[in-house]
Design an enzyme around this catalytic site. Structure first.
Site, PDB file in Angstrom:
ATOM      1  N   ALA A  71       0.826  -1.184  -0.047  1.00 25.11           N
ATOM      2  CA  ALA A  71      -0.003  -0.043   0.121  1.00 25.11           C
ATOM      3  C   ALA A  71       0.894   1.495  -0.063  1.00 25.11           C
ATOM      4  O   ALA A  71       0.524   2.220   0.467  1.00 25.11           O
ATOM      5  CB  ALA A  71      -1.072  -0.049   1.288  1.00 25.11           C
ATOM      6  N   ARG A  76      -2.204   7.108 -11.305  1.00 25.07           N
ATOM      7  CA  ARG A  76      -3.058   7.126 -12.268  1.00 25.07           C
ATOM      8  C   ARG A  76      -4.529   7.699 -11.757  1.00 25.07           C
ATOM      9  O   ARG A  76      -5.523   7.962 -12.442  1.00 25.07           O
ATOM     10  CB  ARG A  76      -3.277   5.615 -13.053  1.00 25.07           C
ATOM     11  CG  ARG A  76      -2.324   5.419 -14.042  1.00 25.07           C
ATOM     12  CD  ARG A  76      -2.185   3.740 -14.003  1.00 25.07           C
ATOM     13  NE  ARG A  76      -1.647   3.181 -13.186  1.00 25.07           N
ATOM     14  CZ  ARG A  76      -1.283   2.008 -12.880  1.00 25.07           C
ATOM     15  NH1 ARG A  76      -1.726   1.085 -14.064  1.00 25.07           N
ATOM     16  NH2 ARG A  76      -0.613   1.350 -12.052  1.00 25.07           N
ATOM     17  N   LYS A  94      -3.725   6.208  -3.190  1.00 28.60           N
ATOM     18  CA  LYS A  94      -4.730   5.421  -3.572  1.00 28.60           C
ATOM     19  C   LYS A  94      -5.595   4.603  -2.686  1.00 28.60           C
ATOM     20  O   LYS A  94      -7.028   4.615  -2.830  1.00 28.60           O
ATOM     21  CB  LYS A  94      -4.274   4.639  -4.644  1.00 28.60           C
ATOM     22  CG  LYS A  94      -5.096   3.780  -5.583  1.00 28.60           C
ATOM     23  CD  LYS A  94      -4.543   3.287  -6.653  1.00 28.60           C
ATOM     24  CE  LYS A  94      -3.594   1.863  -6.534  1.00 28.60           C
ATOM     25  NZ  LYS A  94      -3.111   1.315  -7.713  1.00 28.60           N
ATOM     26  N   GLY A 146      -0.370  -7.703 -15.418  1.00 28.36           N
ATOM     27  CA  GLY A 146       0.536  -8.689 -15.854  1.00 28.36           C
ATOM     28  C   GLY A 146       0.013 -10.007 -16.541  1.00 28.36           C
ATOM     29  O   GLY A 146      -1.242 -10.285 -15.901  1.00 28.36           O
ATOM     30  N   ASN A 178      -6.869   1.103 -10.560  1.00 26.44           N
ATOM     31  CA  ASN A 178      -5.787   2.253 -10.929  1.00 26.44           C
ATOM     32  C   ASN A 178      -6.392   3.549 -11.181  1.00 26.44           C
ATOM     33  O   ASN A 178      -5.436   4.510 -11.142  1.00 26.44           O
ATOM     34  CB  ASN A 178      -5.004   1.609 -11.807  1.00 26.44           C
ATOM     35  CG  ASN A 178      -3.953   0.333 -11.376  1.00 26.44           C
ATOM     36  OD1 ASN A 178      -3.978   0.035 -10.186  1.00 26.44           O
ATOM     37  ND2 ASN A 178      -4.183  -0.837 -12.391  1.00 26.44           N
ATOM     38  N   ARG A 191     -29.844  16.774  12.909  1.00 25.32           N
ATOM     39  CA  ARG A 191     -28.719  17.136  13.128  1.00 25.32           C
ATOM     40  C   ARG A 191     -28.031  16.404  14.181  1.00 25.32           C
ATOM     41  O   ARG A 191     -28.703  15.743  15.141  1.00 25.32           O
ATOM     42  CB  ARG A 191     -28.582  18.518  13.194  1.00 25.32           C
ATOM     43  CG  ARG A 191     -28.823  19.255  11.941  1.00 25.32           C
ATOM     44  CD  ARG A 191     -29.032  20.744  11.904  1.00 25.32           C
ATOM     45  NE  ARG A 191     -27.640  21.218  12.243  1.00 25.32           N
ATOM     46  CZ  ARG A 191     -27.631  22.720  12.958  1.00 25.32           C
ATOM     47  NH1 ARG A 191     -28.499  23.282  13.209  1.00 25.32           N
ATOM     48  NH2 ARG A 191     -26.469  23.127  13.456  1.00 25.32           N
TER      49      ARG A 191
HETATM   50  C1  UD1 Z   1       0.577  -5.178 -10.294  1.00 24.83           C
HETATM   51  C2  UD1 Z   1       1.198  -6.237 -10.840  1.00 24.83           C
HETATM   52  C3  UD1 Z   1       0.546  -6.983 -12.021  1.00 24.83           C
HETATM   53  C4  UD1 Z   1      -0.753  -7.366 -11.747  1.00 24.83           C
HETATM   54  C5  UD1 Z   1      -1.634  -6.201 -10.850  1.00 24.83           C
HETATM   55  C6  UD1 Z   1      -2.785  -6.392 -10.211  1.00 24.83           C
HETATM   56  C7  UD1 Z   1       3.674  -6.199 -10.562  1.00 24.83           C
HETATM   57  C8  UD1 Z   1       5.005  -5.741 -11.086  1.00 24.83           C
HETATM   58  N1  UD1 Z   1       2.572  -6.148 -11.303  1.00 24.83           N
HETATM   59  O1  UD1 Z   1       0.492  -4.242 -11.353  1.00 24.83           O
HETATM   60  O2  UD1 Z   1       1.113  -8.204 -12.742  1.00 24.83           O
HETATM   61  O3  UD1 Z   1      -1.660  -7.687 -12.921  1.00 24.83           O
HETATM   62  O4  UD1 Z   1      -0.612  -5.370  -9.978  1.00 24.83           O
HETATM   63  O5  UD1 Z   1      -3.438  -5.543  -9.810  1.00 24.83           O
HETATM   64  O6  UD1 Z   1       3.752  -6.611  -9.184  1.00 24.83           O
HETATM   65  N2  UD1 Z   1       3.309  -0.782  -4.490  1.00 24.83           N
HETATM   66  C9  UD1 Z   1       4.059  -0.546  -3.373  1.00 24.83           C
HETATM   67  N3  UD1 Z   1       5.365  -0.103  -3.669  1.00 24.83           N
HETATM   68  C10 UD1 Z   1       5.738   0.202  -4.796  1.00 24.83           C
HETATM   69  C11 UD1 Z   1       5.141  -0.181  -5.962  1.00 24.83           C
HETATM   70  C12 UD1 Z   1       3.766  -0.465  -5.695  1.00 24.83           C
HETATM   71  O7  UD1 Z   1       3.642  -0.538  -2.298  1.00 24.83           O
HETATM   72  O8  UD1 Z   1       7.006   0.430  -5.146  1.00 24.83           O
HETATM   73  C13 UD1 Z   1       1.819  -1.284  -3.905  1.00 24.83           C
HETATM   74  C14 UD1 Z   1       0.597  -0.134  -4.626  1.00 24.83           C
HETATM   75  O9  UD1 Z   1       0.513   0.830  -3.532  1.00 24.83           O
HETATM   76  C15 UD1 Z   1      -0.529  -1.030  -4.924  1.00 24.83           C
HETATM   77  C16 UD1 Z   1       0.279  -2.523  -5.301  1.00 24.83           C
HETATM   78  O10 UD1 Z   1       1.716  -2.360  -4.690  1.00 24.83           O
HETATM   79  O11 UD1 Z   1      -1.355  -1.183  -4.087  1.00 24.83           O
HETATM   80  C17 UD1 Z   1       0.031  -2.669  -6.785  1.00 24.83           C
HETATM   81  O12 UD1 Z   1       0.948  -1.756  -7.440  1.00 24.83           O
HETATM   82  P1  UD1 Z   1       0.388  -0.995  -8.721  1.00 24.83           P
HETATM   83  O13 UD1 Z   1       1.366  -0.130  -9.174  1.00 24.83           O
HETATM   84  O14 UD1 Z   1      -0.941  -0.807  -8.556  1.00 24.83           O
HETATM   85  O15 UD1 Z   1       0.813  -2.475  -9.759  1.00 24.83           O
HETATM   86  P2  UD1 Z   1       0.194  -2.610 -10.925  1.00 24.83           P
HETATM   87  O16 UD1 Z   1       0.697  -1.806 -12.264  1.00 24.83           O
HETATM   88  O17 UD1 Z   1      -1.305  -2.472 -10.976  1.00 24.83           O
HETATM   89 CA    CA Z   2      -2.935  -2.139  -9.438  1.00 26.21          CA
END
Ligand code: UD1
Ligand code: CA
Length: 456
Positions: free
Chosen positions: A10, A16, A23, A140, A228, A333
């Site tokens: 998280a 986005r 988010k 992915g 997203n 209220r």
């Molecule tokens: C990720 C997956 C993708 C999958 C999708 C499902 C990877 C590389 N990709 O992509 O294969 O289909 O989720 O929804 O894992 N986050 C962190 N730290 C970071 C980056 C992200 O805590 O450095 C957290 C975000 O807050 C989020 C989650 O990881 O809750 C997923 O990150 P996000 O950027 O949404 O990944 P996707 O591009 O959706």
């Molecule tokens: Ca995601």
């Protein structure tokens, strides 16, 4: 000894979303997305929840509270890097790591528990939850070998045109053997389109090392929707709303028009209550049995007893007893308590007041900072004058008092039990029990006045 620990990612900004709010704090069904995920993790049997926070860490940690332990990821270098931050916290843990993302609000605890069980029974080093998406854009893609075993996951941005056609996607939910997870994470590199440490690469590394990796297909792709963008947020909201309404209907609540009914996830409603269109029941609200709510009712943190009829009404932070009738055009209220059998008619506002059993406020009345007894009748247009421009004062009205129309009660003031107050009075002094209080100019009639006036 713990068997399963959840790691919830998280820390991302959610670029986005184009939002100041992290988010995972955006709400679905009246609850932050992360809260839904925490609940699902608990329902799936995670004995501990580690939440990786980063962007908006303070606000996100506040939301987590005592429901989990937070771990800071200072720079968001990818999902693999995020999981790596929990290494120290899990140094002695030998069980299963259940990895979840904080942006999947529709996750169902029971379904998640089933997935964890499949992983345990399989003896795999890792299992990924996948699903078939009609439109897999952004996710992915799951690459399987000739025997159908999961070989790797390729991100949209790294995928070839051929790979992009694959409809089986990664939900971002995995079970992994914990020591093996951290062993493999240490070997990740970031030579990909986004320059990030991908958690997904752990699976390819495990298969390459000859470990068994399973892929379980979730039949309900809505349940694992990753949010997203604001468009996806609205989609999730609609799906969540329908899920909440179906659950209520299955429990005996009539929802006349699901399309115009908005009920938050934590609201409970008793059987045989009918919800009319254009009704919003928000977080913290509870409705009893045999009520008719709506049309056009918005309740936010309002507890309603049984047998109430409310229409065209807005209430927030208050409590309503049984058999209350209120509306149309009523504003209740904060800190208002309506005791059983109260009747409130049109154009009435009540604030920070207690209204006793069976009391009637039929029309055009303002009640503020008041304690009204039971069996009281307030005539049309009665007003408690609670504010002197500096301070608020209380009005106290005894049981069975009858307050004539268009009365001003200048607070602080007290009207005793069984009193009458003459219509049009402006009451500034206490009216003792069983008395008549009357405070208005005496009427004077001047005979023949009109004729004289006209002939001038
Ligand atoms: C990720 C997956 C993708 C999958 C999708 C499902 C990877 C590389 N990709 O992509 O294969 O289909 O989720 O929804 O894992 N986050 C962190 N730290 C970071 C980056 C992200 O805590 O450095 C957290 C975000 O807050 C989020 C989650 O990881 O809750 C997923 O990150 P996000 O950027 O949404 O990944 P996707 O591009 O959706
Ligand atoms: Ca995601």
């Amino acid at each position: 000894m713990k068997n399963m620990v959840a790691i919830i990612l998280a820390a991302g900004k959610g670029t986005r979303m184009r939002s100041k709010l992290p988010k995972v704090l955006h709400k679905v069904g009246g609850k932050a997305m992360l809260e839904h995920v925490l609940e699902a993790a608990a329902a799936a049997g995670a004995e501990e929840k580690l939440v990786v926070v980063g962007h908006g860490a303070e606000a996100v940690s506040r939301l987590v509270g005592d429901r989990g332990r937070t771990v800071l990821q200072e720079q968001q270098l990818g999902t693999g890097h995020a999981v790596l931050q929990t290494k120290a916290a899990l140094a002695d843990f030998r069980g299963t790591a259940l990895i979840l993302c904080g942006d999947t609000p529709l996750l169902d605890g029971a379904e998640l528990a089933r997935f964890c069980q499949v992983h345990k029974d399989s003896g795999n080093a890792a299992t990924v939850l996948t699903t078939m998406m009609d439109d897999p854009t952004g996710y992915g893609r799951i690459l399987r070998d000739e025997e159908g075993r999961v070989r790797a996951i390729v991100e949209e941005k790294d995928a070839t045109a051929e790979e992009k056609k694959i409809r089986e996607v990664n939900t971002g939910i995995y079970c992994l053997d914990c020591p093996l997870l951290f062993e493999t994470l240490a070997t990740l590199t970031c030579d990909n389109a986004q320059g990030e440490y991908y958690l997904t690469d752990v699976l390819a590394k495990l298969t390459a090392a000859g470990k068994s990796v399973g892929g379980v297909v979730c039949p309900d792709s809505d349940m694992v929707l990753g949010i997203n963008s604001r468009r996806q947020l609205a989609e999730a909201e609609a799906l969540m709303r329908r899920r909440i309404l179906y659950k209520l209907m299955d429990a005996g609540v009539t929802v006349m028009d699901p399309a115009s009914t908005f009920i938050d996830a934590d609201v409970s409603i008793g059987p045989d209550t009918v919800i009319y269109p254009y009704t919003w029941l928000e977080s913290g609200s509870r409705i009893g049995e045999d009520c008719e709510i709506g049309p056009n009712v918005r309740l936010s943190n309002v507890q309603v007893g049984d047998g109430c009829h409310l229409q065209f009404l807005y209430g927030h932070d208050c409590r309503i007893g049984n058999n209350i009738t209120a509306g149309p055009y009523v504003h209740l209220r904060p800190d208002t308590v309506l005791h059983d059998n109260v009747k409130i008619g049109n154009f009435v506002e009540v604030k920070n007041s207690s209204v006793g059993r069976g009391t009637k406020l039929p029309h055009l009345t303002y009640i503020g900072d008041s304690d009204i007894g039971s069996g009281v009748n307030m005539g049309c247009g009665c007003i408690t004058v609670n504010y002197d421009g500096k301070n608020k004062h209380r009005t106290v009205i005894g049981d069975n008092a009858f307050i004539g129309c268009n009365t001003n009660l200048i607070a602080p003031v007290k009207v005793g039990d069984d009193c009458y107050v003459g219509a049009g009075s402006t009451i500034t002094k206490e009216v003792p029990a069983a008395a008549l209080g009357i405070a208005r100019a005496k009427q004077q009639n001047i005979e023949g006045w009109a004729e004289k006036y006209r002939s001038k």
